[in-house]
Design a protein around this motif. Sequence first.
Motif, PDB file in Angstrom:
ATOM      1  N   CYS A  54       0.675  -1.027  -0.059  1.00 40.00           N
ATOM      2  CA  CYS A  54      -0.171  -0.358   0.049  1.00 40.00           C
ATOM      3  C   CYS A  54       0.701   1.323   0.564  1.00 40.00           C
ATOM      4  O   CYS A  54       0.499   2.210  -0.508  1.00 40.00           O
ATOM      5  N   TYR A  67       1.733   1.619  -3.435  1.00 41.19           N
ATOM      6  CA  TYR A  67       0.356   2.177  -4.378  1.00 41.19           C
ATOM      7  C   TYR A  67       0.241   1.185  -5.333  1.00 41.19           C
ATOM      8  O   TYR A  67      -0.488   0.976  -6.133  1.00 41.19           O
ATOM      9  N   LYS A 104      -3.856  -0.499  -3.754  1.00 41.03           N
ATOM     10  CA  LYS A 104      -4.746   0.539  -3.669  1.00 41.03           C
ATOM     11  C   LYS A 104      -5.650   0.721  -2.130  1.00 41.03           C
ATOM     12  O   LYS A 104      -6.599  -0.254  -2.562  1.00 41.03           O
ATOM     13  N   THR A 119      -4.947   7.984   0.130  1.00 38.77           N
ATOM     14  CA  THR A 119      -4.834   7.503  -0.330  1.00 38.77           C
ATOM     15  C   THR A 119      -6.598   6.594  -1.222  1.00 38.77           C
ATOM     16  O   THR A 119      -6.330   6.003  -1.985  1.00 38.77           O
TER      17      THR A 119
END
Lengths: 256, 250
Positions: free
Chosen positions: B46, B49, B52, B67
């Motif tokens: 994460c 990325y 997601k 995010t």
Amino acid sequence: MSRRFDMTYVFDFIPKLLAYLNITLLIVGSSILLGLIIGMLVALPRLYNVPVLKRVSQVYISFFRGTPILIQLFLIYYGLPTILQWINIDISRVAVLYFVILAYALNSGAFVSEMIRASVSAVDRGQIEAAQSIGMSGYQTFTRIILPQALAISIPLFGNLVIGNLKDTSLAFTLGVMEMTGRSQTLGTATQHFVETYIALSLIYFVISMILEQGFLWLERRLHRHEAGAKQTSAVIRRKWLTRPVSALSKGGRSG
Amino acid sequence: MIQLEQISKSFGKQEVLQSIDLQVKKGEVVVILGPSGSGKTTLLRCINYLEKPDAGQITIGDLKVDTKHPTKKEIHALRQQTAMVFQQYNLFKHKTALENVMEGLTIVRKMPKDKARTISIQVLEKVGLGNKLDHYPVQLSGGQQQRVGIARALALNPEVILFDEPTSALDPELVGEVLSVIRKIAKEGITMIVVTHEMDFARDVANHVVFMDGGLVVEEGTPEEIFQRPKEERTRQFLSRITPQATYSI
């Protein structure tokens, strides 16, 4: 019916048939070229998962892979003018050669798109993530990482496709196109030495196929340089070849 | 400094990460431990990325990313600030060791080729592969490939290097060479977040240990706190099962 077998006719026919090689190669070359463009366009919606277009390209691929090329030739030669007449476009005067090229292009396009899809998805997902992780854009990832490897993977499939296409063009004679096979029919009828014409004809197709095969093999080796490590024994390399994920995806049963 | 705030992530109905907070100071080595399926790899992925997150905020230095709705630019920036070392190495197979390391510098950072080459050679020498510059990945052992992977991350000089189980795919006798390289760069003060199952290594190299289970941070602290005096029962269970003495008991 036909005359006694005479080997000299074979050698006599070869140059006569070769005079029509350019037509055969014209059909192969232009239909493969068109097929590459069509195939790329058709592969895109499936690679990028575009909702409706994906279905359309699937239907197109299934149709051209699932019906005999001979029927496709007839459908396009006889069917297309009829359909276009409904919307008042008259293509009945267009030379038959163009119909033949279109038919082979559409047929190759279906296989090309499958080839592209298989090759691109055979590039391991981890490398794409690695490219993203170092900050490469989608375009950079595609051109720098996916494309070079997909290209190398696709060469054997593409080789099969071109050779298959070459052999399939022999069916164009059914529409009266004077390419090599068409010429062999007239030679046979004129001299009554049918077997000799077919021997001559098959020799020519065989030699051209061999040349193509060697050419693609050379290209394949060149593009796979990075896999043929000097430190490795050939047995190890061969094993790698066999486990290549797309080896099961080559064309299989195809007419011609 | 790197700060993760309330990072959440679900795959379908399963909540893999439940509002995770994590802080990593500059130069710190944070090791994330936990049983498989605890969400530690997902958390790592994460941060750059590759996965997601459904919600949460990531801060790396001056860069603050929500995010949930990041712009393309922000994702790109996150990836520029980080680098990752993968479990399966994920080297570019059609490129040599040197080209693998140079790729990020020339293509992403737009560095002139000769400068990128100098840096890449230096980094590859640091991981002990100065003599393998022109080898393709297939010509290298797993340990060597992973060291190229480390060099590729190191060359970019990122704010933080993310290690995703860097030794899990290696033959046991190759684990040592990779760990000693990681140890070496940890000593140089590079910020690292490491997901690993190598307990001795974790104890040795970590400044901070995070124990995760079921998508939650169960416990965190110094290696001593976690390994010698774990507070939570779940941590104790995990450690007793994973330490070698217990592995072979029936």
